[in-house]
Design a protein around this motif. Structure first.
Motif, short mmCIF file in Angstrom:
data_model
loop_
_atom_site.label_atom_id
_atom_site.label_comp_id
_atom_site.label_asym_id
_atom_site.label_seq_id
_atom_site.Cartn_x
_atom_site.Cartn_y
_atom_site.Cartn_z
N ILE A 108 1.30 8.06 0.49
CA ILE A 108 1.66 9.40 0.06
C ILE A 108 1.31 10.37 1.18
N MET A 146 0.85 -1.18 0.00
CA MET A 146 0.00 0.00 0.00
C MET A 146 0.89 1.23 0.00
N SER A 147 1.04 1.85 -1.15
CA SER A 147 1.89 3.02 -1.21
C SER A 147 1.30 4.10 -0.32
N SER A 200 11.38 -1.28 -8.66
CA SER A 200 10.98 0.10 -8.37
C SER A 200 10.24 0.69 -9.56
N LYS A 201 10.77 0.41 -10.76
CA LYS A 201 10.10 0.89 -11.97
C LYS A 201 8.71 0.29 -12.08
N MET A 210 6.34 1.95 -9.60
CA MET A 210 5.98 3.33 -9.90
C MET A 210 5.15 3.43 -11.18
N MET A 211 5.47 2.59 -12.15
CA MET A 211 4.70 2.61 -13.40
C MET A 211 3.25 2.20 -13.14
N LYS A 212 3.05 1.35 -12.13
CA LYS A 212 1.68 0.91 -11.83
C LYS A 212 0.84 2.07 -11.27
N MET A 213 1.53 3.09 -10.74
CA MET A 213 0.81 4.24 -10.17
C MET A 213 0.29 5.17 -11.25
N LYS A 214 0.75 4.97 -12.46
CA LYS A 214 0.37 5.89 -13.56
C LYS A 214 -1.13 5.91 -13.76
N ILE A 227 10.41 13.02 -6.99
CA ILE A 227 9.55 13.14 -8.16
C ILE A 227 8.55 14.24 -7.88
N LYS A 228 8.57 15.26 -8.71
CA LYS A 228 7.67 16.40 -8.55
C LYS A 228 7.64 16.92 -7.11
N PHE A 268 7.06 3.25 -0.66
CA PHE A 268 6.63 2.00 -1.29
C PHE A 268 7.18 0.82 -0.49
N ILE A 300 6.66 9.85 -0.41
CA ILE A 300 5.94 8.69 -0.94
C ILE A 300 6.73 7.46 -0.54
#
Lengths: 160, 192
Positions: free
Chosen positions: B4, B1-2, B184-185, B188-192, B67-68, B13, B11
């Motif tokens: 934020i 469960m990420s 990690s990729k 994070m890509m799943k969060m898109k 990130i941002k 993970f 954030i």
């Protein structure tokens, strides 16, 4: 619970933070923490920097999860309060609404009775805040919407 | 469960290293820990027996970049690999964002790999996850030992989902960061 994203806006975290600060004062304790069940620190009382909060959160969540496992083996719904007694410092741990874990660290300048009484009061207050706010699944899209492989590569170049 | 946290702009993970006993899960974490700048990592916690077998879990937090404006942090966990610690494994998967399956490449450990993978699928289901969709990376560890299965056999037996996989010698660090970067990729890509 899969894909459930505990994505709070800062306002809710601030309110929770505020409540656990008050709990710390009222219970005359050394520090208070609010942790989620997967081991993430949600909020901690202001002067808790002397503790390794990240590790503490992971270990407390593991502890609660193991105790929960024992309860289920014994046919109990849950053991909702855990107490660890040390020589000088003690921990009282309780679940909030089955979602979060409230932890109070205290010493002999207060009493277990007072700590428990105040925790009971604040469990209800925190549960009410949680129920008012529903986890928001959409906010995170702003952060990750245009993330690229290159962004992630960059994080590792800095991070390792 | 990420997780934020908009107040602290963080954030987090949770990534879990899974696999049979003695496959090298703790070794992966230990290598990452040893190679990471002290400012980027927290304490590594190992709840292990006197003989250094994992009893409950290993844990280490790892700070990545931003990130941002949000600081990204990984919480890395291992599970105890030994069969009889199944109850503990189930608990550690709670709230996981991604899984690294570490397989032991030695021929005589293939059965243990298969059992562990089966067990992962069951335990994910019990935690409300679907094995077919959770971010997953495979690591074929111990490639330096004699009498190992070919990568083709490892893929065929253990990687039916055809996710990204890496050959590794975790004790020497080979493949360790490649695996970590890949999961990690995926997370994070799943969060898109």
């Amino acid at each position: 619970m899969q894909d459930f994203l505990w994505s709070n806006d800062g306002e809710i975290i601030k309110r929770l933070q505020n409540k656990i600060e008050q709990l710390k004062l009222e219970a005359n304790s050394k520090a208070t923490f609010l942790i989620d069940k997967s081991g993430q620190m949600v909020a901690s009382s202001g002067d808790s920097n002397e503790f390794d909060a990240t590790s503490l959160a992971a270990l407390v969540a593991g502890n609660v999860a193991a105790t929960d496992g024992i309860a289920k083996l014994l046919g109990e719904k849950e053991f909702s309060v855990l107490f660890h007694e040390g020589e000088n410092e003690h921990l009282n741990i309780t679940l909030v609404d089955g979602k979060l874990i409230l932890v109070v660290l205290f010493d002999d300048s207060t009493s277990l009775g007072l700590v428990r009484l105040k925790m009971k009061k604040y469990v209800k207050i925190i549960a009410d805040i949680l129920n008012e706010s529903s986890p928001n699944n959409s906010i995170h899209q702003d952060i990750f919407s245009d993330i690229t492989d290159e962004d992630i590569e960059k994080m590792f170049r800095k991070g390792s | 469960m990420s997780f934020i946290n908009y107040a602290t702009k963080e954030i987090n993970f949770k990534i879990v290293y899974y696999g049979p006993g003695l496959c090298g899960k703790t070794t992966n974490l230990q290598y990452i820990y040893d190679q990471t700048d002290p400012t980027q990592k927290g304490k590594m916690i190992s709840l292990s027996t006197e003989t250094e077998r994992t009893l409950f879990f290993d844990f280490m937090p790892l700070k990545l970049g931003e990130i941002k404006g949000f600081k990204v942090r990984l919480h890395l966990y291992t599970v105890p690999g030994q069969i009889f610690y199944d109850a503990s494994r189930k608990l550690i998967l709670k709230g996981a964002d991604g899984v690294v399956f570490v397989a032991d490449s030695q021929k005589d450990r293939m059965d243990a790999n298969l059992d562990s993978l089966e067990n992962l699928i069951d335990n994910l289901r019990e935690n409300g996850f679907d094995y077919n969709t959770i971010p997953l990376v495979m690591q074929w560890n111990k490639r330096d030992l004699p009498d190992i299965e070919s990568v083709e056999v490892m893929e065929e037996m253990l990687n039916k989902r055809k996710v990204e996989s890496f050959e590794a010698v975790a004790i020497k660090g080979i493949g360790v960061f490649e695996t970590l970067k890949s999961i990690s990729k995926a997370v994070m890509m799943k969060m898109k």
